[in-house]
Design a protein around this motif. Structure first.
Motif, short mmCIF file in Angstrom:
data_model
loop_
_atom_site.label_atom_id
_atom_site.label_comp_id
_atom_site.label_asym_id
_atom_site.label_seq_id
_atom_site.Cartn_x
_atom_site.Cartn_y
_atom_site.Cartn_z
N ASP A 4 0.85 -1.20 0.00
CA ASP A 4 0.00 0.00 0.00
C ASP A 4 0.88 1.24 0.00
O ASP A 4 1.52 1.56 1.01
N PRO A 5 0.95 1.97 -1.09
CA PRO A 5 1.82 3.16 -1.15
C PRO A 5 1.35 4.28 -0.22
O PRO A 5 2.16 5.00 0.35
N GLU A 6 0.06 4.41 -0.04
CA GLU A 6 -0.45 5.46 0.83
C GLU A 6 -0.06 5.20 2.26
O GLU A 6 0.38 6.11 2.99
N PHE A 7 -0.20 3.90 2.68
CA PHE A 7 0.19 3.55 4.04
C PHE A 7 1.68 3.74 4.24
O PHE A 7 2.14 4.19 5.29
N ALA A 8 2.45 3.39 3.24
CA ALA A 8 3.90 3.58 3.32
C ALA A 8 4.25 5.06 3.45
O ALA A 8 5.14 5.44 4.21
N LYS A 9 3.54 5.88 2.67
CA LYS A 9 3.78 7.33 2.74
C LYS A 9 3.42 7.88 4.11
O LYS A 9 4.17 8.69 4.69
N SER A 10 2.29 7.37 4.66
CA SER A 10 1.86 7.82 5.98
C SER A 10 2.84 7.37 7.05
O SER A 10 3.19 8.12 7.96
N LYS A 70 5.99 6.71 6.61
CA LYS A 70 7.21 7.48 6.46
C LYS A 70 7.07 8.86 7.12
O LYS A 70 7.98 9.33 7.81
N SER A 71 5.88 9.46 6.94
CA SER A 71 5.64 10.77 7.55
C SER A 71 5.64 10.67 9.06
O SER A 71 6.21 11.52 9.77
N THR A 72 5.05 9.58 9.57
CA THR A 72 5.01 9.37 11.03
C THR A 72 6.41 9.21 11.58
O THR A 72 6.76 9.76 12.63
N LEU A 73 7.22 8.41 10.85
CA LEU A 73 8.59 8.19 11.29
C LEU A 73 9.38 9.50 11.27
O LEU A 73 10.20 9.76 12.17
N ASN A 95 8.11 12.49 11.66
CA ASN A 95 7.63 13.28 12.79
C ASN A 95 8.21 12.78 14.10
O ASN A 95 8.58 13.56 14.99
N THR A 96 8.26 11.45 14.22
CA THR A 96 8.82 10.86 15.43
C THR A 96 10.28 11.23 15.57
O THR A 96 10.78 11.54 16.67
N ASP A 97 11.00 11.21 14.46
CA ASP A 97 12.41 11.56 14.48
C ASP A 97 12.57 13.03 14.89
O ASP A 97 13.46 13.39 15.68
N SER A 98 11.70 13.89 14.35
CA SER A 98 11.77 15.31 14.68
C SER A 98 11.43 15.53 16.16
O SER A 98 12.09 16.32 16.84
N ALA A 99 10.42 14.81 16.66
CA ALA A 99 10.04 14.96 18.07
C ALA A 99 11.17 14.48 18.97
O ALA A 99 11.47 15.08 20.01
N THR A 100 11.82 13.39 18.56
CA THR A 100 12.93 12.87 19.35
C THR A 100 14.08 13.86 19.38
O THR A 100 14.73 14.07 20.41
N PHE A 101 14.34 14.52 18.23
CA PHE A 101 15.39 15.52 18.18
C PHE A 101 15.06 16.68 19.10
O PHE A 101 15.92 17.17 19.86
N ASN A 102 13.81 17.15 19.06
CA ASN A 102 13.40 18.26 19.91
C ASN A 102 13.45 17.88 21.38
O ASN A 102 13.81 18.70 22.23
N LEU A 103 13.10 16.61 21.68
CA LEU A 103 13.13 16.15 23.07
C LEU A 103 14.56 16.16 23.58
O LEU A 103 14.83 16.56 24.73
N ASN A 104 15.52 15.73 22.72
CA ASN A 104 16.92 15.75 23.11
C ASN A 104 17.39 17.17 23.37
O ASN A 104 18.14 17.44 24.32
#
Length: 326
Positions: A275-281, A283-286, A288-297
């Motif tokens: 499912d390309p849409e699920f993969a895109k979603s 990827k976006s979640t990951l 965001n998670t990476d960005s949140a983890t960076f901000n948390l650090n």
């Protein structure tokens, strides 16, 4: 008187000589015809006697042993021949002997020849009938010779025609005999055949050598053929191979089922993969998670310098330095 007496004496002498000649002639003819020899009578029945006459000779093993005594018709169309055979010779003639008609020479008188007979059978007796064997008909023989001569002439003519065509170079054989190129090709073919024969013999010899090596004890193939203890092991191995093949086939089917499920979007992994849409979603979640983890650090690093947590971090740093000095 003297003249008459002399004439009477001469007449008496001539009469005596005539009677003597007559007696000698009778005795001679009687001896030839076996008239004054003890004889027995034998018979034989022929379909055709071919001109045989009364008084003709009878032979046995090349010896004259008697004469034809009488010729009579027998049955519907056969002829019975009665023979006078010397009694002294009859002991050599057996009951299974045979009689046939022959000729005294190429164009001589007809004779009867008695031949054959085995000692297992008794000797002939008065009135016995011998088995008659019909001779080869001279007329039929001449007809056969004439036909053979005609065939020989035809064969000679055909051979003459054939040799003429060969000499003229007609036909394949004639061409081979007269054309030098074809002759060379023919020789080349024969040489190739000879080489092929040599190679064939060599191959047969190699094959015999290979077969001999296979028959040597200790050879693996010889053991496979002759060692009966290997057979159960081979059978067990084949059974294991069959079982392995069956398991492999089952595993392949299971892999195929898993692959079909992975290719289907109805499950989580399938959705992740297809499912390309699920993969895109995702990827976006990951991201965001990476960005949140960076901000948390970043927030945690900044928290070290805030007032409520400043003392705690300092005490931790001193404890780590003290532990490092020990």
């Amino acid at each position: 008187m003297r003249g008459e007496n002399k004439r009477s004496v001469l007449v008496g002498i001539f009469v005596f000589l005539g009677i003597a000649i007559l007696v000698v002639g009778i005795l001679t003819l009687g001896g030839q015809q076996k008239k004054f020899v003890k004889a027995i009578h034998l018979k034989a029945v022929f379909d055709d006697i071919g001109g045989l006459q009364t008084g003709n000779n009878i032979w046995f093993s090349g010896v004259k042993i008697g004469t034809v005594r009488k010729i009579n018709f027998y049955g519907d169309s056969q002829v019975e021949v009665e023979m006078n055979v010397e009694k002294s010779v009859s002991e050599f003639i057996r009951k299974n002997s045979k009689a046939t008609i022959s000729s005294d020479g190429l164009i001589g008188n007809k004779i009867i020849v008695i031949y054959g007979g085995s000692t297992d059978y008794p000797v002939v007796e008065e009135g016995d009938r011998l088995e008659a064997v019909m001779p080869l008909d001279t007329d039929k023989m001449m007809e056969t010779l004439q036909e053979n001569n005609k065939n020989l002439v035809d064969i000679t003519n055909d051979l003459k025609l054939l040799t003429g065509k060969l000499a003229a170079g007609e036909g394949i054989v004639g061409a081979v005999m007269t054309d030098s190129t074809l002759a060379k090709n023919f020789r080349s073919i024969l040489a190739n055949l000879e080489r092929a024969s040599v190679n064939s013999n060599k191959m047969v010899a190699d094959l015999n050598s290979f077969t001999a090596k296979l028959n040597q004890e200790g050879n693996m193939l010889n053991d496979l053929v002759t060692d009966q203890s290997i057979v159960p092991d081979l059978r067990a191995t084949m059974e294991n191979l069959k079982a392995t093949s069956a398991n492999t086939e089952l595993l392949t089917k299971e892999f195929q089922t898993i692959t079909e499920k992975l290719n289907s979007p109805d499950n989580s992994l399938g959705m992740l993969l297809n499912d390309p849409e699920f993969a895109k979603s995702l990827k976006s979640t990951l991201e965001n998670t990476d960005s949140a983890t960076f901000n948390l650090n970043k927030g945690m690093e900044a928290l070290e310098y805030t007032w409520p947590f400043n003392k705690g971090f300092k005490r931790k740093a001193k404890a780590e330095e003290k532990a490092g000095g020990n």
